[in-house]
Design a protein around this motif. Structure first.
Motif, PDB file in Angstrom:
ATOM      1  N   GLY A 308      75.828  22.650  -0.894  1.00  0.00           N
ATOM      2  CA  GLY A 308      77.147  22.478  -0.317  1.00  0.00           C
ATOM      3  C   GLY A 308      77.654  23.706   0.405  1.00  0.00           C
ATOM      4  N   MET A 309      76.787  24.659   0.666  1.00  0.00           N
ATOM      5  CA  MET A 309      77.195  25.885   1.345  1.00  0.00           C
ATOM      6  C   MET A 309      77.113  25.683   2.853  1.00  0.00           C
ATOM      7  SD  MET A 309      75.268  28.752  -0.989  1.00  0.00           S
ATOM      8  CE  MET A 309      75.740  30.077   0.126  1.00  0.00           C
ATOM      9  N   ASN A 310      78.212  26.012   3.534  1.00  0.00           N
ATOM     10  CA  ASN A 310      78.164  25.920   4.987  1.00  0.00           C
ATOM     11  C   ASN A 310      77.613  27.206   5.585  1.00  0.00           C
ATOM     12  OD1 ASN A 310      80.270  27.839   5.060  1.00  0.00           O
ATOM     13  ND2 ASN A 310      81.819  26.214   4.901  1.00  0.00           N
ATOM     14  N   THR A 311      77.486  27.212   6.912  1.00  0.00           N
ATOM     15  CA  THR A 311      76.846  28.346   7.585  1.00  0.00           C
ATOM     16  C   THR A 311      77.609  29.642   7.366  1.00  0.00           C
ATOM     17  OG1 THR A 311      76.025  26.811   9.274  1.00  0.00           O
ATOM     18  CG2 THR A 311      75.982  29.147   9.814  1.00  0.00           C
ATOM     19  N   LEU A 312      78.951  29.582   7.329  1.00  0.00           N
ATOM     20  CA  LEU A 312      79.756  30.784   7.134  1.00  0.00           C
ATOM     21  C   LEU A 312      79.476  31.416   5.765  1.00  0.00           C
ATOM     22  CD1 LEU A 312      81.990  32.623   8.259  1.00  0.00           C
ATOM     23  CD2 LEU A 312      83.656  31.131   7.121  1.00  0.00           C
ATOM     24  N   LEU A 313      79.437  30.580   4.714  1.00  0.00           N
ATOM     25  CA  LEU A 313      79.149  31.091   3.371  1.00  0.00           C
ATOM     26  C   LEU A 313      77.736  31.660   3.290  1.00  0.00           C
ATOM     27  CD1 LEU A 313      80.792  28.479   0.961  1.00  0.00           C
ATOM     28  CD2 LEU A 313      81.599  30.755   1.563  1.00  0.00           C
ATOM     29  N   ILE A 314      76.809  30.990   3.946  1.00  0.00           N
ATOM     30  CA  ILE A 314      75.426  31.487   3.962  1.00  0.00           C
ATOM     31  C   ILE A 314      75.365  32.850   4.626  1.00  0.00           C
ATOM     32  CG2 ILE A 314      73.130  31.102   4.943  1.00  0.00           C
ATOM     33  CD1 ILE A 314      73.620  28.098   4.599  1.00  0.00           C
ATOM     34  N   PHE A 315      76.086  33.007   5.748  1.00  0.00           N
ATOM     35  CA  PHE A 315      76.085  34.285   6.467  1.00  0.00           C
ATOM     36  C   PHE A 315      76.601  35.408   5.573  1.00  0.00           C
ATOM     37  CE2 PHE A 315      78.602  37.343   8.957  1.00  0.00           C
ATOM     38  CZ  PHE A 315      77.596  37.880   9.752  1.00  0.00           C
ATOM     39  N   PHE A 316      77.750  35.192   4.915  1.00  0.00           N
ATOM     40  CA  PHE A 316      78.320  36.247   4.086  1.00  0.00           C
ATOM     41  C   PHE A 316      77.509  36.483   2.813  1.00  0.00           C
ATOM     42  CE2 PHE A 316      82.233  35.564   6.598  1.00  0.00           C
ATOM     43  CZ  PHE A 316      82.492  36.885   6.911  1.00  0.00           C
ATOM     44  N   SER A 317      76.858  35.437   2.297  1.00  0.00           N
ATOM     45  CA  SER A 317      76.007  35.636   1.125  1.00  0.00           C
ATOM     46  C   SER A 317      74.802  36.507   1.470  1.00  0.00           C
ATOM     47  CB  SER A 317      75.545  34.283   0.567  1.00  0.00           C
ATOM     48  OG  SER A 317      74.626  33.644   1.436  1.00  0.00           O
ATOM     49  N   LEU A 318      74.238  36.319   2.660  1.00  0.00           N
ATOM     50  CA  LEU A 318      73.113  37.148   3.108  1.00  0.00           C
ATOM     51  C   LEU A 318      73.570  38.576   3.408  1.00  0.00           C
ATOM     52  CD1 LEU A 318      71.328  34.627   5.523  1.00  0.00           C
ATOM     53  CD2 LEU A 318      70.596  35.286   3.234  1.00  0.00           C
ATOM     54  N   LEU A 319      74.710  38.692   4.116  1.00  0.00           N
ATOM     55  CA  LEU A 319      75.223  40.007   4.490  1.00  0.00           C
ATOM     56  C   LEU A 319      75.574  40.826   3.250  1.00  0.00           C
ATOM     57  CD1 LEU A 319      75.816  41.352   7.272  1.00  0.00           C
ATOM     58  CD2 LEU A 319      78.213  40.743   6.912  1.00  0.00           C
ATOM     59  N   GLY A 320      76.333  40.220   2.328  1.00  0.00           N
ATOM     60  CA  GLY A 320      76.713  40.919   1.105  1.00  0.00           C
ATOM     61  C   GLY A 320      75.531  41.189   0.197  1.00  0.00           C
ATOM     62  N   GLY A 321      74.580  40.249   0.151  1.00  0.00           N
ATOM     63  CA  GLY A 321      73.392  40.445  -0.686  1.00  0.00           C
ATOM     64  C   GLY A 321      72.574  41.636  -0.250  1.00  0.00           C
ATOM     65  N   LEU A 324      74.490  44.951  -1.129  1.00  0.00           N
ATOM     66  CA  LEU A 324      74.532  45.322  -2.548  1.00  0.00           C
ATOM     67  C   LEU A 324      73.150  45.561  -3.151  1.00  0.00           C
ATOM     68  CD1 LEU A 324      77.309  42.977  -4.014  1.00  0.00           C
ATOM     69  CD2 LEU A 324      77.397  45.454  -3.744  1.00  0.00           C
ATOM     70  N   TYR A 325      72.183  44.713  -2.796  1.00  0.00           N
ATOM     71  CA  TYR A 325      70.905  44.727  -3.501  1.00  0.00           C
ATOM     72  C   TYR A 325      69.702  45.063  -2.622  1.00  0.00           C
ATOM     73  CZ  TYR A 325      73.833  42.092  -6.744  1.00  0.00           C
ATOM     74  OH  TYR A 325      74.854  41.687  -7.565  1.00  0.00           O
ATOM     75  N   GLY A 326      69.917  45.253  -1.306  1.00  0.00           N
ATOM     76  CA  GLY A 326      68.778  45.498  -0.436  1.00  0.00           C
ATOM     77  C   GLY A 326      68.118  44.190  -0.039  1.00  0.00           C
ATOM     78  N   LEU A 327      66.821  44.238   0.253  1.00  0.00           N
ATOM     79  CA  LEU A 327      66.097  43.065   0.745  1.00  0.00           C
ATOM     80  C   LEU A 327      66.124  41.908  -0.243  1.00  0.00           C
ATOM     81  CD1 LEU A 327      64.451  42.140   3.199  1.00  0.00           C
ATOM     82  CD2 LEU A 327      62.394  42.910   2.027  1.00  0.00           C
ATOM     83  N   ILE A 328      66.045  42.222  -1.538  1.00  0.00           N
ATOM     84  CA  ILE A 328      66.047  41.168  -2.564  1.00  0.00           C
ATOM     85  C   ILE A 328      67.385  40.439  -2.582  1.00  0.00           C
ATOM     86  CG2 ILE A 328      66.907  42.573  -4.479  1.00  0.00           C
ATOM     87  CD1 ILE A 328      64.022  40.051  -4.678  1.00  0.00           C
ATOM     88  N   GLY A 329      68.431  41.056  -1.981  1.00  0.00           N
ATOM     89  CA  GLY A 329      69.733  40.416  -1.905  1.00  0.00           C
ATOM     90  C   GLY A 329      69.744  39.160  -1.067  1.00  0.00           C
ATOM     91  N   LEU A 330      68.719  38.979  -0.214  1.00  0.00           N
ATOM     92  CA  LEU A 330      68.598  37.733   0.550  1.00  0.00           C
ATOM     93  C   LEU A 330      68.393  36.543  -0.374  1.00  0.00           C
ATOM     94  CD1 LEU A 330      66.319  39.114   3.382  1.00  0.00           C
ATOM     95  CD2 LEU A 330      68.694  38.403   3.626  1.00  0.00           C
ATOM     96  N   ILE A 331      67.920  36.801  -1.586  1.00  0.00           N
ATOM     97  CA  ILE A 331      67.775  35.751  -2.592  1.00  0.00           C
ATOM     98  C   ILE A 331      68.988  35.748  -3.525  1.00  0.00           C
ATOM     99  CG2 ILE A 331      66.383  34.927  -4.531  1.00  0.00           C
ATOM    100  CD1 ILE A 331      63.947  36.104  -3.150  1.00  0.00           C
ATOM    101  N   TYR A 332      69.385  36.949  -3.973  1.00  0.00           N
ATOM    102  CA  TYR A 332      70.491  37.043  -4.930  1.00  0.00           C
ATOM    103  C   TYR A 332      71.795  36.518  -4.344  1.00  0.00           C
ATOM    104  CZ  TYR A 332      67.518  40.147  -7.739  1.00  0.00           C
ATOM    105  OH  TYR A 332      66.510  40.672  -8.495  1.00  0.00           O
ATOM    106  N   GLY A 333      72.100  36.888  -3.086  1.00  0.00           N
ATOM    107  CA  GLY A 333      73.380  36.513  -2.477  1.00  0.00           C
ATOM    108  C   GLY A 333      73.628  35.009  -2.480  1.00  0.00           C
ATOM    109  N   PRO A 334      72.713  34.200  -1.895  1.00  0.00           N
ATOM    110  CA  PRO A 334      72.922  32.749  -1.903  1.00  0.00           C
ATOM    111  C   PRO A 334      72.991  32.151  -3.303  1.00  0.00           C
ATOM    112  CG  PRO A 334      71.278  33.348  -0.263  1.00  0.00           C
ATOM    113  CD  PRO A 334      71.571  34.591  -1.042  1.00  0.00           C
ATOM    114  N   ILE A 335      72.186  32.677  -4.246  1.00  0.00           N
ATOM    115  CA  ILE A 335      72.225  32.151  -5.611  1.00  0.00           C
ATOM    116  C   ILE A 335      73.598  32.396  -6.236  1.00  0.00           C
ATOM    117  CG2 ILE A 335      71.312  32.460  -7.954  1.00  0.00           C
ATOM    118  CD1 ILE A 335      68.578  32.911  -6.743  1.00  0.00           C
ATOM    119  N   ILE A 336      74.143  33.607  -6.075  1.00  0.00           N
ATOM    120  CA  ILE A 336      75.452  33.936  -6.652  1.00  0.00           C
ATOM    121  C   ILE A 336      76.535  33.050  -6.048  1.00  0.00           C
ATOM    122  CG2 ILE A 336      77.213  35.735  -6.800  1.00  0.00           C
ATOM    123  CD1 ILE A 336      74.910  37.781  -6.955  1.00  0.00           C
TER     124      ILE A 336
END
Length: 361
Positions: A308-321, A324-336
């Motif tokens: 149910g995540m739209n493109t805007l949420l996906i963008f900020f989840s990737l950016l923030g991930g 905060l966490y580096g490359l692995i944040g590309l996984i952590y951000g969307p999960i959180i």
């Protein structure tokens, strides 16, 4: 809620002690958290293959888990190893060619190009910067090029250290993955038992973790691979080392907003300055229409999944991930983000009558 109302002081002491012990355990495993989480995600991705192996070896769970780990190694690790060697070889060749180009007067030739001379004249005349002296720039670039050998040696030592670290994390991930695959039913049952949620809520939470973990890996890494392959093919056609620059494009695709343009735009400018305008037009069109469409269409399509995540949420989840966490944040951000949405939906469902009543007041 009635169960919590019946808790006495000894229960609260036990809960506090359990939380303190859990936090201490978290501190113990924190240095190894990334391989553990990657092992968990790989166990989800390789579950269909492992289930087929388990069906053929119903009485040998250890053997099935070992075969699954070996399959992961042969499917992912070994091909990546050979690709890495080829990338290093092409990178070393490119560095050597660039060094000789600078030493043989390539910078001077570049400043003598009519277009560069006009741009430089415009900058020195109208923009509020210090005047750019081509001779000074050439001298500094030559000094940098003379130090390239020392820099390459230092980078080689760093790469060796990084490779050693990556190998250690990979084998740790395999070790954890073995137990996750072998004991997955027991682990899930234990997880369900300790969660104070209904069975339907647990199903929803676990399904969301699985869905988002898969979509985060597919959305980020498959998009990077696709962009790397497409971009590397175009760079190879234009006369650049395809494997090296394709890999650089794959890494650049993780950078929000700029993305692969960080690679193909300078390459296009180089082609224009060397009078290869046909290849410059081709590379620009390919970068915008093909490589860009992969990022704009494939990534959101793969990552949305059922979260149910739209493109805007996906963008900020990737950016923030990444922040905060580096490359692995590309996984952590969307999960959180996705788990927060699921928990919020559970809250809405659980307190629906109360929220509806509040809306009426």
């Amino acid at each position: 809620m009635s169960h919590f109302n019946k808790l006495n002081s000894s229960h609260w002491v036990l809960i506090a002690a359990l939380l303190a012990a859990g936090y201490a355990c978290f501190l113990l495993i924190e240095p190894y958290l990334n391989p553990i989480i990657l092992a968990f995600i790989m166990s989800l991705l390789f579950a269909p293959l492992h289930n087929k192996i388990s069906d053929r070896l119903p009485n040998s769970p250890n053997s099935a888990a070992i075969l699954s780990c070996m399959a992961l190694t042969f499917i992912i690790a070994i091909p990546l190893f050979f690709v890495f060697i080829a990338i290093v070889q092409q990178g070393a060749t490119f560095s050597k060619d660039a060094y000789h180009w600078v030493i043989d007067g390539g910078i001077q030739t570049l400043f003598q190009h009519p277009f560069v001379a006009k741009v430089l004249s415009f900058i020195n005349k109208y923009l509020p910067f210090d005047a750019i002296d081509p001779a000074e720039v050439t001298q500094k670039v030559a000094q940098l090029a003379s130090q390239i050998g020392t820099r390459i040696v230092g980078m080689s030592a760093q790469i060796v250290g990084d490779v050693t670290n990556v190998l250690m994390n990979f084998f740790l991930m395999l070790f954890v993955l073995f137990f996750l695959l072998r004991d997955q039913d027991k682990i899930i049952s234990a997880f369900r038992h300790v969660l104070p949620l209904s069975r339907s809520q647990e199903d929803r939470l676990l399904d969301e973790i699985e869905q988002v973990s898969k979509s985060a890996v597919l959305g980020s890494f498959l998009t990077a691979i696709a962009q790397g392959i497409a971009g590397g093919f175009a760079m190879w056609l234009a006369g650049f080392p395809g494997l090296f620059w394709g890999t650089m494009m794959g890494f650049a695709s993780f950078i929000p907003v700029v993305g692969t343009a960080l690679i193909w735009v300078p390459a296009t400018i180089y082609l224009l300055l060397t009078n290869q305008w046909e290849w410059a037009i081709f590379l620009t069109a390919w970068g915008v229409l093909v490589v860009g469409s992969i990022d704009n269409i494939v990534r959101p399509l793969l990552m949305q999944g059922n979260s149910g995540m739209n493109t805007l949420l996906i963008f900020f989840s990737l950016l923030g991930g990444i922040q905060l966490y580096g490359l692995i944040g590309l996984i952590y951000g969307p999960i959180i983000f996705a788990l927060t949405l699921v928990l919020f939906n559970m809250y809405e469902t659980e307190f629906k009558s109360f929220l509806d009543q509040q809306d009426k007041n």
